[in-house]
Each structure stands twice: as structure tokens, then as C-alpha cells.
Enzyme design. Sequence first.
Site, short mmCIF file in Angstrom:
data_model
loop_
_atom_site.label_atom_id
_atom_site.label_comp_id
_atom_site.label_asym_id
_atom_site.label_seq_id
_atom_site.Cartn_x
_atom_site.Cartn_y
_atom_site.Cartn_z
N ASP A 111 0.69 -0.97 -0.07
CA ASP A 111 0.16 -0.04 -0.08
C ASP A 111 0.86 1.33 0.05
O ASP A 111 0.29 2.23 -0.07
CB ASP A 111 -1.28 0.06 0.92
CG ASP A 111 -0.42 -0.30 2.45
OD1 ASP A 111 0.84 -0.49 2.65
OD2 ASP A 111 -1.08 0.19 3.50
N GLU B 118 12.48 1.38 14.69
CA GLU B 118 12.54 2.40 13.58
C GLU B 118 12.18 3.87 14.47
O GLU B 118 12.75 4.69 14.33
CB GLU B 118 11.25 2.21 12.65
CG GLU B 118 10.85 3.23 11.53
CD GLU B 118 9.96 2.96 10.73
OE1 GLU B 118 9.76 3.62 9.75
OE2 GLU B 118 9.13 2.08 11.18
#
Length: 363
Positions: A23, A206
Site C-alpha cells: 500500500d 524504527e
Amino acid sequence: MDERPTLDAIRRAPKVLLHDHLDGGLRPATIVDLADRSGYRDLPTGDPAKLGAWFAEMSNSGSLERYLETFSHTVGVLQNTEALARVAYECAEDLANDGVVYAEVRYAPELHTRDGLPLEEIVEAVLDGFARGGRDHGIRVGALVTAMRHQARSMEIAELAVRYRDQGVVGFDIAGAEAGYPPTRHLDAFEYLQRENAHFTIHAGEGFGLPSIWQAIQWCGADRLGHGVRIIDDIDASGDAPVLGRLAAYVRDKRIPLEMCPTSNLQTGAAASIAEHPIGLLRDLGFRVTVNTDNRLMSGTSLSEEMARLVEAFGYGWDDLQWFTVNAMKSAFLGFTERLELINGVIKPGFAQLKWHGSRPLA
């Protein structure tokens, strides 16, 4: 003759991609077309060129909220099987055109149920697109099914990964905001996958630091780390020789793969520039580093462009790019024999030819 690799030459190299979101990689023209077909009315513009520019602006704004808003539109047009199969096919085509020979592309089935699609039909539509795209364009694409870490469907998605692992699903992943949603919330899913001899990667390190990485590895048993860039926090590089903490040493010693996405990390604030990205030090220290795209649309990138940026920032040559690529193939959720066949039969010969010819077009 090992000339400095150019972008055009890198595109010809046989590359491997482990961290790419379905996506996050749509073509702007496809988004516009799918919106027209499905009656989706929330796009900021119906002009593909302007839409691409809008995605870039929002993704580079420095605001995580604005960055995440972009996904509401890509997911918004992916609520039927035709759209999912088409986007999966185009993903395979786009990656093959960039010289990728093997890819693992991830997506969250639960994000595509807004109009009532069953999870099984979502998985089957994506697998169909990958399979057709792979046959037509000479690339192998495996699917990673992702659970959203702030939701409670991880066991359901893990069971999907096992159910479809002989049809093209190569593994499982969790994604979403790390802070406040540790991977241990989904421990039952990871324990189930381990009992079923299934592979999984975890987004960790992250947007959050070492505790996220520690939990992903030592509590949940992750095969790979999605990003893992914050492992740098456990390395003291202030002296003459870098000193690794216990967690960093464990990650390196155990050869746990790091799915690094340099351009994406700049957008989310994990690094100030490519030249300052921890990938340089981690490569020097011999971590199992791989190079990836994360979201090709949002980051306006490709795997070849990611590698070209590293060449520019760190002076890498063909041997370095081959090292990253072989690392990725070694770390893929594919059978051992198939990995060896790709390394010895495709990757090493392809890089050897490019090293010999340099940046000149091959005959």
C-alpha cells in the site's frame, strides 16, 4: 574493472528486496483510476502528476501524522479483490523493471475489510496478482501478511500466514506505531508461528529504541528486524574503535538481518542525511545489513535509487552492493536450495558481469 556504479548500471543488477509495503508503492495513475472505479471521493486531486507531488510533499513534511495520512488514500482505493490483484501485479512489474529478481512485499489484510471482504479473499487476490506479475515479468514475489500492532487480530493474521504458506505467503510481520504498542502484546501469535515452523519479521527499532528491538528478538523470536536502525544506540562510536553493547553484539553475532530503508528513515527522523545514516557504520562493523525501499510511492524511490544514494554517500562499489544483495538473499524467507540457486546462478554472475563492464551498456 570496478568503476563507481551509476544509477543506470545499478538498475541492471539482480537485486533482492525484503521490506516493501504494497500500500506504499502504488502508481499515482492507478490510484486515480481505482478511485474513479470504486467511487472513492477523498483524493486531494484527480491529476496523477499532481497526486504524485502531493504524496511527496506530505511524506517529506517531517510530520508523522501527515505522512500516515497518505496511506488513508492508498488503502481507501484497495477495498475490492480486483484492485488488490491489479496493484499486486503492477508491484511485481515495477520491481522487475527495476532489476529486482526476488522480493518479499508486505501488506495488512485487515486494512482491506472496510467493505466486507473476507480475509481469505484479500490474501488470494494479492497472491494472484503476484503470481501473474511474476510469470509475466520474470520476478519471484513472496507475500508477508502483516498485523497492525495497535489492533487485536495478530493471531488471526498469523493463522492466515500458515494457511497460505504453500501458496505464496512466505511469512508474517507486525507494523504500526511502536511507542505504546510493544511486540510482546502479540506474543501468542509469535509463539504459534514458532510452533508451526513459520517465518516472521517484526518492525522494531524504527520510531522507538532498543527496548523494541530487545523484545522483538528475545521475547518474540523475530527472524529479522524491520528497520532495526536504533541498534546504533547500543554502539559507542566515540572512541578510536566502536564498542558494541550486549544487544548490538548479540544481533551481530547471531546474524540477525536488519531490513534498512535509508530514505524512509530520513522522512521519519531516524537519520538526518544518508551520509549520517547508521547503515554506514553497521556495514563497516559487519552486521547483516540489507537495503530496502519501505514505501516506494511515499519515499519517491526504488531499490536502485536507494543503492545509488549509498554509493554517493559512502563511495560504495559493486562489491559493496553485491554484499548487501547476497545478505538479503541469505535472509529471505525462501528455501535454502532456492536461495543458493539465486545467489550462485543469478546474483553473483549478474554482478560479475557489471563489475567487468562497469557502467557501460552491456552488449
